[in-house]
Design a protein around this motif. Structure first.
Motif, PDB file in Angstrom:
ATOM      1  N   ALA A   3      -5.929   0.982   9.350  1.00 21.56           N
ATOM      2  CA  ALA A   3      -5.153   0.930  10.582  1.00 21.56           C
ATOM      3  C   ALA A   3      -6.012   1.382  11.756  1.00 21.56           C
ATOM      4  CB  ALA A   3      -3.917   1.817  10.476  1.00 21.56           C
ATOM      5  N   TYR A   4      -5.989   0.588  12.828  1.00 22.47           N
ATOM      6  CA  TYR A   4      -6.764   0.876  14.034  1.00 22.47           C
ATOM      7  C   TYR A   4      -5.845   0.904  15.245  1.00 22.47           C
ATOM      8  CZ  TYR A   4     -10.944  -0.133  11.288  1.00 22.47           C
ATOM      9  OH  TYR A   4     -11.938  -0.101  10.333  1.00 22.47           O
ATOM     10  N   ASP A   5      -6.214   1.714  16.245  1.00 21.83           N
ATOM     11  CA  ASP A   5      -5.444   1.712  17.488  1.00 21.83           C
ATOM     12  C   ASP A   5      -5.977   0.610  18.409  1.00 21.83           C
ATOM     13  OD1 ASP A   5      -7.793   2.669  18.674  1.00 21.83           O
ATOM     14  OD2 ASP A   5      -7.074   4.734  18.816  1.00 21.83           O
ATOM     15  N   ASN A   6      -5.433   0.527  19.603  1.00 19.06           N
ATOM     16  CA  ASN A   6      -5.800  -0.573  20.494  1.00 19.06           C
ATOM     17  C   ASN A   6      -7.198  -0.432  21.079  1.00 19.06           C
ATOM     18  OD1 ASN A   6      -5.213   1.589  22.174  1.00 19.06           O
ATOM     19  ND2 ASN A   6      -4.190   0.334  23.723  1.00 19.06           N
ATOM     20  N   LEU A   7      -7.864   0.699  20.813  1.00 19.32           N
ATOM     21  CA  LEU A   7      -9.240   0.901  21.262  1.00 19.32           C
ATOM     22  C   LEU A   7     -10.250   0.691  20.141  1.00 19.32           C
ATOM     23  CD1 LEU A   7      -8.741   4.054  23.528  1.00 19.32           C
ATOM     24  CD2 LEU A   7      -8.821   1.643  24.216  1.00 19.32           C
ATOM     25  N   GLY A   8      -9.766   0.309  18.961  1.00 19.87           N
ATOM     26  CA  GLY A   8     -10.665   0.063  17.842  1.00 19.87           C
ATOM     27  C   GLY A   8     -11.034   1.304  17.064  1.00 19.87           C
ATOM     28  N   GLN A   9     -10.251   2.386  17.214  1.00 21.68           N
ATOM     29  CA  GLN A   9     -10.509   3.621  16.480  1.00 21.68           C
ATOM     30  C   GLN A   9      -9.729   3.610  15.170  1.00 21.68           C
ATOM     31  OE1 GLN A   9     -12.726   6.051  17.552  1.00 21.68           O
ATOM     32  NE2 GLN A   9     -13.185   4.528  19.140  1.00 21.68           N
ATOM     33  N   LEU A  10     -10.427   3.918  14.060  1.00 24.34           N
ATOM     34  CA  LEU A  10      -9.763   3.996  12.761  1.00 24.34           C
ATOM     35  C   LEU A  10      -8.832   5.197  12.736  1.00 24.34           C
ATOM     36  CD1 LEU A  10      -9.490   3.018   9.799  1.00 24.34           C
ATOM     37  CD2 LEU A  10     -11.412   4.531   9.243  1.00 24.34           C
ATOM     38  N   ARG A  11      -7.563   4.943  12.378  1.00 22.54           N
ATOM     39  CA  ARG A  11      -6.566   6.007  12.386  1.00 22.54           C
ATOM     40  C   ARG A  11      -6.046   6.360  11.005  1.00 22.54           C
ATOM     41  NH1 ARG A  11      -7.367   8.844  16.816  1.00 22.54           N
ATOM     42  NH2 ARG A  11      -7.264   7.584  18.716  1.00 22.54           N
ATOM     43  N   ALA A  12      -6.080   5.425  10.084  1.00 22.29           N
ATOM     44  CA  ALA A  12      -5.539   5.695   8.752  1.00 22.29           C
ATOM     45  C   ALA A  12      -5.970   4.593   7.809  1.00 22.29           C
ATOM     46  CB  ALA A  12      -4.019   5.787   8.800  1.00 22.29           C
ATOM     47  N   SER A  13      -5.841   4.861   6.517  1.00 29.71           N
ATOM     48  CA  SER A  13      -6.109   3.842   5.506  1.00 29.71           C
ATOM     49  C   SER A  13      -5.312   4.159   4.255  1.00 29.71           C
ATOM     50  CB  SER A  13      -7.605   3.759   5.181  1.00 29.71           C
ATOM     51  OG  SER A  13      -8.049   4.940   4.546  1.00 29.71           O
ATOM     52  N   VAL A  14      -5.061   3.125   3.473  1.00 25.61           N
ATOM     53  CA  VAL A  14      -4.371   3.288   2.208  1.00 25.61           C
ATOM     54  C   VAL A  14      -4.931   2.236   1.260  1.00 25.61           C
ATOM     55  CG1 VAL A  14      -2.471   1.708   2.769  1.00 25.61           C
ATOM     56  CG2 VAL A  14      -2.099   3.542   1.117  1.00 25.61           C
ATOM     57  N   HIS A  15      -4.973   2.538  -0.027  1.00 30.13           N
ATOM     58  CA  HIS A  15      -5.521   1.603  -1.001  1.00 30.13           C
ATOM     59  C   HIS A  15      -4.386   0.918  -1.754  1.00 30.13           C
ATOM     60  CE1 HIS A  15      -8.198  -0.078  -4.052  1.00 30.13           C
ATOM     61  NE2 HIS A  15      -9.169   0.195  -3.215  1.00 30.13           N
ATOM     62  N   ALA A  16      -4.400  -0.433  -1.705  1.00 25.57           N
ATOM     63  CA  ALA A  16      -3.335  -1.197  -2.356  1.00 25.57           C
ATOM     64  C   ALA A  16      -3.647  -1.500  -3.812  1.00 25.57           C
ATOM     65  CB  ALA A  16      -3.098  -2.503  -1.601  1.00 25.57           C
ATOM     66  N   GLY A  17      -4.842  -1.206  -4.272  1.00 25.59           N
ATOM     67  CA  GLY A  17      -5.200  -1.386  -5.682  1.00 25.59           C
ATOM     68  C   GLY A  17      -6.047  -2.606  -5.938  1.00 25.59           C
ATOM     69  N   ASP A  18      -5.632  -3.764  -5.421  1.00 28.21           N
ATOM     70  CA  ASP A  18      -6.373  -5.010  -5.592  1.00 28.21           C
ATOM     71  C   ASP A  18      -6.600  -5.630  -4.219  1.00 28.21           C
ATOM     72  OD1 ASP A  18      -6.506  -5.038  -8.477  1.00 28.21           O
ATOM     73  OD2 ASP A  18      -4.363  -5.448  -8.452  1.00 28.21           O
ATOM     74  N   ALA A  19      -7.333  -6.734  -4.188  1.00 26.70           N
ATOM     75  CA  ALA A  19      -7.626  -7.394  -2.923  1.00 26.70           C
ATOM     76  C   ALA A  19      -6.337  -7.719  -2.164  1.00 26.70           C
ATOM     77  CB  ALA A  19      -8.420  -8.677  -3.172  1.00 26.70           C
ATOM     78  N   VAL A  20      -6.320  -7.416  -0.881  1.00 20.52           N
ATOM     79  CA  VAL A  20      -5.174  -7.700  -0.033  1.00 20.52           C
ATOM     80  C   VAL A  20      -5.305  -9.134   0.475  1.00 20.52           C
ATOM     81  CG1 VAL A  20      -3.921  -7.059   2.059  1.00 20.52           C
ATOM     82  CG2 VAL A  20      -5.007  -5.290   0.662  1.00 20.52           C
ATOM     83  N   THR A  34      -0.394  -0.958  16.503  1.00 14.26           N
ATOM     84  CA  THR A  34      -1.316  -0.553  15.450  1.00 14.26           C
ATOM     85  C   THR A  34      -1.815  -1.807  14.750  1.00 14.26           C
ATOM     86  OG1 THR A  34      -0.147   1.540  15.078  1.00 14.26           O
ATOM     87  CG2 THR A  34      -1.587   0.764  13.315  1.00 14.26           C
ATOM     88  N   ILE A  35      -3.130  -1.944  14.657  1.00 15.20           N
ATOM     89  CA  ILE A  35      -3.735  -3.113  14.026  1.00 15.20           C
ATOM     90  C   ILE A  35      -4.011  -2.801  12.563  1.00 15.20           C
ATOM     91  CG2 ILE A  35      -5.745  -4.645  14.017  1.00 15.20           C
ATOM     92  CD1 ILE A  35      -6.017  -3.989  17.034  1.00 15.20           C
ATOM     93  N   LEU A  36      -3.527  -3.654  11.673  1.00 13.82           N
ATOM     94  CA  LEU A  36      -3.790  -3.515  10.241  1.00 13.82           C
ATOM     95  C   LEU A  36      -4.814  -4.554   9.813  1.00 13.82           C
ATOM     96  CD1 LEU A  36      -0.204  -3.091   8.743  1.00 13.82           C
ATOM     97  CD2 LEU A  36      -1.795  -1.297   9.473  1.00 13.82           C
ATOM     98  N   ALA A  37      -5.776  -4.128   9.012  1.00 17.46           N
ATOM     99  CA  ALA A  37      -6.763  -5.037   8.423  1.00 17.46           C
ATOM    100  C   ALA A  37      -6.686  -4.913   6.915  1.00 17.46           C
ATOM    101  CB  ALA A  37      -8.173  -4.695   8.912  1.00 17.46           C
ATOM    102  N   GLY A  38      -6.334  -6.011   6.244  1.00 15.72           N
ATOM    103  CA  GLY A  38      -6.280  -6.037   4.787  1.00 15.72           C
ATOM    104  C   GLY A  38      -7.611  -6.511   4.233  1.00 15.72           C
ATOM    105  N   LEU A  39      -8.255  -5.689   3.406  1.00 14.77           N
ATOM    106  CA  LEU A  39      -9.620  -5.949   2.973  1.00 14.77           C
ATOM    107  C   LEU A  39      -9.688  -6.476   1.540  1.00 14.77           C
ATOM    108  CD1 LEU A  39     -11.367  -2.758   4.419  1.00 14.77           C
ATOM    109  CD2 LEU A  39     -10.731  -4.890   5.582  1.00 14.77           C
ATOM    110  N   ALA A  40     -10.791  -7.139   1.251  1.00 15.26           N
ATOM    111  CA  ALA A  40     -11.019  -7.665  -0.090  1.00 15.26           C
ATOM    112  C   ALA A  40     -11.158  -6.552  -1.118  1.00 15.26           C
ATOM    113  CB  ALA A  40     -12.260  -8.554  -0.103  1.00 15.26           C
ATOM    114  N   SER A  41     -11.501  -5.352  -0.668  1.00 15.05           N
ATOM    115  CA  SER A  41     -11.636  -4.211  -1.570  1.00 15.05           C
ATOM    116  C   SER A  41     -10.292  -3.645  -2.001  1.00 15.05           C
ATOM    117  CB  SER A  41     -12.435  -3.105  -0.867  1.00 15.05           C
ATOM    118  OG  SER A  41     -11.727  -2.622   0.264  1.00 15.05           O
ATOM    119  N   GLY A  42      -9.201  -4.113  -1.384  1.00 15.23           N
ATOM    120  CA  GLY A  42      -7.879  -3.587  -1.688  1.00 15.23           C
ATOM    121  C   GLY A  42      -7.410  -2.535  -0.710  1.00 15.23           C
TER     122      GLY A  42
END
Length: 214
Positions: free
Chosen positions: A140-157, A128-136
């Motif tokens: 999570a993406y699978d090995n084919l580049g499909q978005l599978r999940a997301s969570v908000h950390a509150g501040d920029a990751v 599972t590929i995780l991408a931490g974004l500036a938006s916080g």
């Protein structure tokens, strides 16, 4: 000792050995969103770039992936016992991409916010590929580049550190543990994030500080 001259106004933002290449390939990230692999002459004491006839370092390949210095991690994403390169970039059109070590693009996806960090979770033969974004947000993406999940950390990751099937995410001064799980279709893979409590001695010192008194 050697020096790698960059293009004017395009700083080098990252360096790392190309995986499983006997130390002969060097990954170089540039501020313009490019990721390139230099060919080198590696010895036990040095790693010198090979040069073209004009004296410039010899590049095996180069990929333009967006804007801003790319961030990347290498891991066996496809389960083929060979490493791939997961790359995230920023700019007006942030991207997440999966490259082979030969520089071939398997897929690219456009993200809603610049990528500050990437990590790969490994569990039961899948990745599972995780991408931490500036938006916080952490996506999570699978090995084919499909978005599978997301969570908000509150501040920029700012950082993601993977350890097997878990990852520690640092968003400014907040640290969370992300754990993948088998949830119903259409729902998050992630448990609800919880704040990591401060050590007792740190908490007591904050309470004694007048600035934190209530």
């Amino acid at each position: 000792m050697w020096r790698l001259p960059g293009e004017p106004g395009v700083p080098i933002t990252g360096l790392a050995p190309l995986p499983e290449d006997d130390g002969r390939g060097l990954l170089v990230g540039l501020q313009n969103g490019h990721l390139m692999a230099l060919d080198t002459t590696a010895t036990s004491t040095s790693m010198m770039p090979r040069q073209e006839a004009d004296g410039k370092p010899q590049a095996r390949w180069q990929q333009a992936l967006g804007e801003g210095g790319p961030v990347w991690q290498t891991a066996d994403v496809n389960g083929d016992a060979a490493p791939e390169i997961v790359v995230g970039t920023g700019g007006d059109t942030p991207q997440l991409a999966l490259l082979s070590t030969a520089g071939e693009s398997a897929w690219r996806v456009v993200l809603p916010s610049p990528v500050n960090a990437v990590a790969v979770l490994e569990s039961a033969g899948s990745a599972t590929i995780l991408a931490g974004l500036a938006s916080g947000e952490i996506q999570a993406y699978d090995n084919l580049g499909q978005l599978r999940a997301s969570v908000h950390a509150g501040d920029a990751v700012w950082h993601l550190a993977a350890n097997g099937d878990k990852a520690l995410a640092v968003a400014d001064v907040v640290a969370w543990q992300i754990v993948p799980g088998a949830g119903p279709a259409g729902r998050s893979w992630f448990q609800v994030p919880a704040l990591v409590p401060l050590p007792l001695d740190v908490t007591e010192s904050l309470l004694e500080d007048e600035a934190f008194s209530v």
